[in-house]
Design a protein around this motif. Structure first.
Motif, PDB file in Angstrom:
ATOM      1  N   MET A   1      21.914 -39.152  -1.317  1.00  0.00           N
ATOM      2  CA  MET A   1      21.572 -40.334  -1.628  1.00  0.00           C
ATOM      3  C   MET A   1      20.080 -40.419  -1.466  1.00  0.00           C
ATOM      4  O   MET A   1      20.048 -40.848   0.059  1.00  0.00           O
ATOM      5  N   ALA A  23      25.793 -37.831   1.111  1.00  0.00           N
ATOM      6  CA  ALA A  23      26.760 -38.514   0.532  1.00  0.00           C
ATOM      7  C   ALA A  23      27.003 -40.225   1.356  1.00  0.00           C
ATOM      8  O   ALA A  23      26.272 -40.706   1.327  1.00  0.00           O
ATOM      9  N   GLU A  50      19.447 -39.919  -9.651  1.00  0.00           N
ATOM     10  CA  GLU A  50      19.150 -39.979  -8.105  1.00  0.00           C
ATOM     11  C   GLU A  50      18.399 -41.092  -7.537  1.00  0.00           C
ATOM     12  O   GLU A  50      18.171 -41.781  -7.563  1.00  0.00           O
ATOM     13  N   TRP A 117      30.204 -36.400  -7.651  1.00  0.00           N
ATOM     14  CA  TRP A 117      28.815 -36.924  -8.799  1.00  0.00           C
ATOM     15  C   TRP A 117      30.298 -37.804  -9.920  1.00  0.00           C
ATOM     16  O   TRP A 117      29.505 -38.265 -10.598  1.00  0.00           O
ATOM     17  N   GLU A 121      32.250 -44.108  -6.434  1.00  0.00           N
ATOM     18  CA  GLU A 121      31.132 -44.344  -5.671  1.00  0.00           C
ATOM     19  C   GLU A 121      29.930 -44.209  -5.998  1.00  0.00           C
ATOM     20  O   GLU A 121      28.903 -44.721  -5.995  1.00  0.00           O
ATOM     21  N   LEU A 122      29.464 -42.863  -6.553  1.00  0.00           N
ATOM     22  CA  LEU A 122      27.966 -42.594  -7.381  1.00  0.00           C
ATOM     23  C   LEU A 122      28.464 -43.232  -8.906  1.00  0.00           C
ATOM     24  O   LEU A 122      27.120 -44.005  -8.366  1.00  0.00           O
ATOM     25  N   ARG A 123      28.888 -43.327  -9.405  1.00  0.00           N
ATOM     26  CA  ARG A 123      28.723 -43.991 -10.540  1.00  0.00           C
ATOM     27  C   ARG A 123      28.751 -45.406 -10.102  1.00  0.00           C
ATOM     28  O   ARG A 123      27.786 -46.142 -11.123  1.00  0.00           O
TER      29      ARG A 123
END
Length: 151
Positions: A1, A23, A50, A117, A121-123
């Motif tokens: 990120m 990450a 991102e 992805w 966490e990413l969402r």
């Protein structure tokens, strides 16, 4: 990120460098940082979305970054050697191998990246609980070299 510039101690080796947080903090970051430090990991993949979400510019060749571990300690300095934006469906085997995580095929690499992805966490970081990727998702392929091990 994508992350902000490091604002820690006045160590001239890291002052003003972009933070490279592979990450999210935790076991995956620890594994990726270990691969960078061993020299096995010389490429990484990010999502264009991102960078856009964070308002961060894409990496550029020649830019150095401060690699942080899960505790937020700067453990290395890397230098970006190449950056390409391609569609996810165009990522090739050499890039997958150079990520240093033991992938033998592009399919293995893609499955692992899609798990990340499509993860909570990413969402959450993107503010989109339904975020998903497909063959036409733009990705940032970054190649780098280890400049300094600061452990």
């Amino acid at each position: 990120m994508p992350e902000q510039s490091y604002t820690g101690p006045d160590d001239p080796r890291i002052a003003g460098l972009r933070v490279e947080g592979f990450a999210f903090p935790g076991p995956l970051r620890d594994k990726l940082v270990a691969a960078v430090l061993s020299g096995a990991k010389t490429s990484t993949t990010g999502l264009v979305v991102e960078y856009e979400h964070e308002g961060e510019p894409l990496p550029r060749a020649g830019t150095r970054g401060a690699v942080v571990d899960s505790a937020g300690r700067v453990v290395a300095v890397t230098e970006t050697t190449d950056v390409r934006v391609v569609l996810l469906g165009e990522v090739g085997l050499q890039h997958a191998l150079d990520e240093g995580e033991g992938y033998a095929t592009v399919a293995e690499w893609r499955a692992a990246h899609e798990r990340f992805w499509h993860g909570d966490e990413l969402r959450a970081a993107l503010g989109d609980p339904d975020f998903t990727v497909d063959d036409v998702t733009p990705v940032v392929l970054e190649r780098f070299r280890l400049v300094a091990d600061l452990r």
